[in-house]
Motif scaffolding. Sequence first.
Motif, PDB file in Angstrom:
ATOM      1  N   GLN A 142       0.958  -1.279   0.007  1.00 59.62           N
ATOM      2  CA  GLN A 142      -0.025  -0.008   0.056  1.00 59.62           C
ATOM      3  C   GLN A 142       0.805   1.192   0.165  1.00 59.62           C
ATOM      4  O   GLN A 142       0.485   2.179   0.610  1.00 59.62           O
ATOM      5  CB  GLN A 142      -1.067  -0.122   1.082  1.00 59.62           C
ATOM      6  CG  GLN A 142      -1.901  -1.395   1.158  1.00 59.62           C
ATOM      7  CD  GLN A 142      -2.826  -1.302   1.920  1.00 59.62           C
ATOM      8  OE1 GLN A 142      -3.314  -0.178   2.701  1.00 59.62           O
ATOM      9  NE2 GLN A 142      -3.810  -2.354   2.150  1.00 59.62           N
ATOM     10  N   LEU A 143       1.829   1.083  -0.858  1.00 60.12           N
ATOM     11  CA  LEU A 143       2.681   2.275  -0.942  1.00 60.12           C
ATOM     12  C   LEU A 143       3.307   2.544  -2.487  1.00 60.12           C
ATOM     13  O   LEU A 143       3.345   1.371  -3.048  1.00 60.12           O
ATOM     14  CB  LEU A 143       4.252   2.287  -0.274  1.00 60.12           C
ATOM     15  CG  LEU A 143       4.004   2.276   1.279  1.00 60.12           C
ATOM     16  CD1 LEU A 143       5.333   1.858   2.156  1.00 60.12           C
ATOM     17  CD2 LEU A 143       3.639   3.775   1.613  1.00 60.12           C
ATOM     18  N   VAL A 144       3.375   3.504  -3.017  1.00 61.85           N
ATOM     19  CA  VAL A 144       3.827   3.884  -4.232  1.00 61.85           C
ATOM     20  C   VAL A 144       5.025   4.930  -4.075  1.00 61.85           C
ATOM     21  O   VAL A 144       4.716   6.111  -3.739  1.00 61.85           O
ATOM     22  CB  VAL A 144       3.043   4.460  -5.339  1.00 61.85           C
ATOM     23  CG1 VAL A 144       3.772   4.750  -6.487  1.00 61.85           C
ATOM     24  CG2 VAL A 144       2.009   3.356  -5.621  1.00 61.85           C
ATOM     25  N   GLY A 145       6.370   4.643  -4.069  1.00 60.51           N
ATOM     26  CA  GLY A 145       7.384   5.395  -3.440  1.00 60.51           C
ATOM     27  C   GLY A 145       7.286   5.758  -2.215  1.00 60.51           C
ATOM     28  O   GLY A 145       7.243   4.876  -1.156  1.00 60.51           O
ATOM     29  N   ALA A 146       7.131   7.080  -1.679  1.00 61.18           N
ATOM     30  CA  ALA A 146       6.840   7.352  -0.440  1.00 61.18           C
ATOM     31  C   ALA A 146       5.160   7.819  -0.139  1.00 61.18           C
ATOM     32  O   ALA A 146       4.819   8.216   1.019  1.00 61.18           O
ATOM     33  CB  ALA A 146       7.539   8.791  -0.192  1.00 61.18           C
ATOM     34  N   GLY A 147       4.529   7.671  -1.126  1.00 61.29           N
ATOM     35  CA  GLY A 147       2.970   7.835  -0.912  1.00 61.29           C
ATOM     36  C   GLY A 147       2.393   6.732  -0.516  1.00 61.29           C
ATOM     37  O   GLY A 147       2.570   5.630  -1.008  1.00 61.29           O
ATOM     38  N   ARG A 148       1.522   6.969   0.272  1.00 61.44           N
ATOM     39  CA  ARG A 148       0.486   6.023   0.771  1.00 61.44           C
ATOM     40  C   ARG A 148      -0.759   5.757  -0.138  1.00 61.44           C
ATOM     41  O   ARG A 148      -1.406   6.633  -0.567  1.00 61.44           O
ATOM     42  CB  ARG A 148       0.279   5.829   2.406  1.00 61.44           C
ATOM     43  CG  ARG A 148      -0.492   5.056   2.916  1.00 61.44           C
ATOM     44  CD  ARG A 148      -0.408   5.271   4.347  1.00 61.44           C
ATOM     45  NE  ARG A 148       0.798   4.893   4.853  1.00 61.44           N
ATOM     46  CZ  ARG A 148       1.353   3.716   5.278  1.00 61.44           C
ATOM     47  NH1 ARG A 148       0.622   2.639   4.767  1.00 61.44           N
ATOM     48  NH2 ARG A 148       2.399   3.637   5.578  1.00 61.44           N
ATOM     49  N   LEU A 149      -1.132   4.432  -0.300  1.00 58.57           N
ATOM     50  CA  LEU A 149      -2.410   4.180  -1.025  1.00 58.57           C
ATOM     51  C   LEU A 149      -3.197   4.048  -0.124  1.00 58.57           C
ATOM     52  O   LEU A 149      -3.250   3.418   1.255  1.00 58.57           O
ATOM     53  CB  LEU A 149      -2.194   2.900  -1.854  1.00 58.57           C
ATOM     54  CG  LEU A 149      -1.052   3.286  -2.966  1.00 58.57           C
ATOM     55  CD1 LEU A 149      -0.654   1.843  -3.982  1.00 58.57           C
ATOM     56  CD2 LEU A 149      -1.462   4.261  -4.134  1.00 58.57           C
ATOM     57  N   ARG A 150      -4.442   3.936  -0.340  1.00 55.99           N
ATOM     58  CA  ARG A 150      -5.567   3.829   0.528  1.00 55.99           C
ATOM     59  C   ARG A 150      -6.383   2.250  -0.223  1.00 55.99           C
ATOM     60  O   ARG A 150      -7.087   2.404  -1.319  1.00 55.99           O
ATOM     61  CB  ARG A 150      -6.633   4.802   0.551  1.00 55.99           C
ATOM     62  CG  ARG A 150      -6.074   6.114   1.212  1.00 55.99           C
ATOM     63  CD  ARG A 150      -7.207   7.134   1.398  1.00 55.99           C
ATOM     64  NE  ARG A 150      -6.457   8.336   2.241  1.00 55.99           N
ATOM     65  CZ  ARG A 150      -6.843   8.305   3.489  1.00 55.99           C
ATOM     66  NH1 ARG A 150      -7.544   7.530   4.159  1.00 55.99           N
ATOM     67  NH2 ARG A 150      -6.271   9.347   4.202  1.00 55.99           N
ATOM     68  N   PHE A 151      -6.558   1.510   0.602  1.00 56.36           N
ATOM     69  CA  PHE A 151      -7.500   0.260   0.456  1.00 56.36           C
ATOM     70  C   PHE A 151      -8.445  -0.019   1.660  1.00 56.36           C
ATOM     71  O   PHE A 151      -8.221   0.639   2.774  1.00 56.36           O
ATOM     72  CB  PHE A 151      -6.492  -1.002   0.332  1.00 56.36           C
ATOM     73  CG  PHE A 151      -6.070  -1.049  -1.127  1.00 56.36           C
ATOM     74  CD1 PHE A 151      -6.416  -1.768  -2.103  1.00 56.36           C
ATOM     75  CD2 PHE A 151      -4.609  -0.480  -1.423  1.00 56.36           C
ATOM     76  CE1 PHE A 151      -5.756  -1.636  -3.449  1.00 56.36           C
ATOM     77  CE2 PHE A 151      -3.857  -0.238  -2.404  1.00 56.36           C
ATOM     78  CZ  PHE A 151      -4.548  -1.200  -3.525  1.00 56.36           C
ATOM     79  N   SER A 152      -9.486  -0.706   1.296  1.00 57.00           N
ATOM     80  CA  SER A 152     -10.223  -1.239   2.309  1.00 57.00           C
ATOM     81  C   SER A 152      -9.712  -2.169   3.412  1.00 57.00           C
ATOM     82  O   SER A 152     -10.698  -2.146   4.544  1.00 57.00           O
ATOM     83  CB  SER A 152     -11.525  -1.803   1.744  1.00 57.00           C
ATOM     84  OG  SER A 152     -11.463  -2.988   0.980  1.00 57.00           O
ATOM     85  N   VAL A 153      -8.617  -2.741   3.288  1.00 57.32           N
ATOM     86  CA  VAL A 153      -8.022  -3.663   4.168  1.00 57.32           C
ATOM     87  C   VAL A 153      -6.568  -3.190   4.565  1.00 57.32           C
ATOM     88  O   VAL A 153      -6.039  -2.318   3.834  1.00 57.32           O
ATOM     89  CB  VAL A 153      -7.948  -5.093   3.652  1.00 57.32           C
ATOM     90  CG1 VAL A 153      -9.291  -5.596   3.334  1.00 57.32           C
ATOM     91  CG2 VAL A 153      -7.127  -4.837   2.193  1.00 57.32           C
ATOM     92  N   PRO A 154      -6.111  -3.568   5.747  1.00 58.61           N
ATOM     93  CA  PRO A 154      -4.891  -3.219   6.338  1.00 58.61           C
ATOM     94  C   PRO A 154      -3.809  -3.450   5.163  1.00 58.61           C
ATOM     95  O   PRO A 154      -3.817  -4.662   4.461  1.00 58.61           O
ATOM     96  CB  PRO A 154      -4.750  -3.845   7.672  1.00 58.61           C
ATOM     97  CG  PRO A 154      -6.204  -4.188   8.110  1.00 58.61           C
ATOM     98  CD  PRO A 154      -6.901  -4.366   6.637  1.00 58.61           C
ATOM     99  N   ALA A 155      -2.694  -3.028   5.279  1.00 63.08           N
ATOM    100  CA  ALA A 155      -1.518  -3.544   4.529  1.00 63.08           C
ATOM    101  C   ALA A 155      -0.824  -4.665   4.990  1.00 63.08           C
ATOM    102  O   ALA A 155      -1.123  -5.065   6.526  1.00 63.08           O
ATOM    103  CB  ALA A 155      -0.385  -2.281   4.477  1.00 63.08           C
ATOM    104  N   GLY A 156      -0.031  -5.407   4.441  1.00 67.60           N
ATOM    105  CA  GLY A 156       0.661  -6.458   4.902  1.00 67.60           C
ATOM    106  C   GLY A 156      -0.120  -7.770   5.093  1.00 67.60           C
ATOM    107  O   GLY A 156       0.110  -8.706   5.726  1.00 67.60           O
ATOM    108  N   ILE A 157      -0.880  -7.956   3.743  1.00 66.33           N
ATOM    109  CA  ILE A 157      -1.641  -9.367   3.897  1.00 66.33           C
ATOM    110  C   ILE A 157      -0.777 -10.581   3.585  1.00 66.33           C
ATOM    111  O   ILE A 157      -1.069 -11.527   4.506  1.00 66.33           O
ATOM    112  CB  ILE A 157      -2.761  -9.236   2.698  1.00 66.33           C
ATOM    113  CG1 ILE A 157      -3.639 -10.414   2.578  1.00 66.33           C
ATOM    114  CG2 ILE A 157      -1.674  -9.021   1.371  1.00 66.33           C
ATOM    115  CD1 ILE A 157      -4.708 -10.353   1.574  1.00 66.33           C
TER     116      ILE A 157
END
Length: 209
Positions: A142-157
């Motif tokens: 859930q990252l692109v470079g230093a930018g954080r992406l938003r998903f409906s579930v937590p990161a680290g699946i």
Amino acid sequence: MSAKAFQRTTEVFISRHASPQEQSRILAETARKGVAELVASRRASPQYDRFVDGIRGAPEVTVRPGGVIAYQFQYMGEIAAFAWAFLRQRAPRKTGTYQDSFWFSVDGRLISPRSFDPAKVEGAKELIIFNRQPYARKVDVQLVGAGRLRFSVPAGIMDDAAAAVRRRFGNMVTARRLYTVRFPGAEHAWTGPRAGRLLEYPAVAISVR
């Protein structure tokens, strides 16, 4: 008694005055109790093959005095089903595409979600589960470079799936997140600094101890 993940041998003291029938009964009863304890404590899978004096499937009571009762536990199918269910439960469900795109590599042999059958992975030494969608890494980190992406579930699946497998089956297998896997049809990046390079496809790797 023996299993793929561990070995446990039980020697039973039987009076030399016991009849052959009584010796066989004691051996059979000890074996049945032992395997029931292993299964109840989750140190062994409830799925197993039984060998009595080398004969597969023979009842414990047929063991000869001084004979051997062995149990070969089958657990990779159960672990594969558990890991797959965990990943699907944690997956974003906006369209269901990502949720339905988890593939398996079983000792290097690819199995699609539609063809998955726990029985097909029994006896495997290594199981890898990955998602074929080109945005699989984005869902995971859930990252692109230093930018954080938003998903409906937590990161680290993938990390969380590996941790869940270790908690439940850690005495039988190891489980870890892989940085990426390669497979036929893996896509390349079209734009940006990684244009032309293969995309990253994180995975969970499960190996027999």
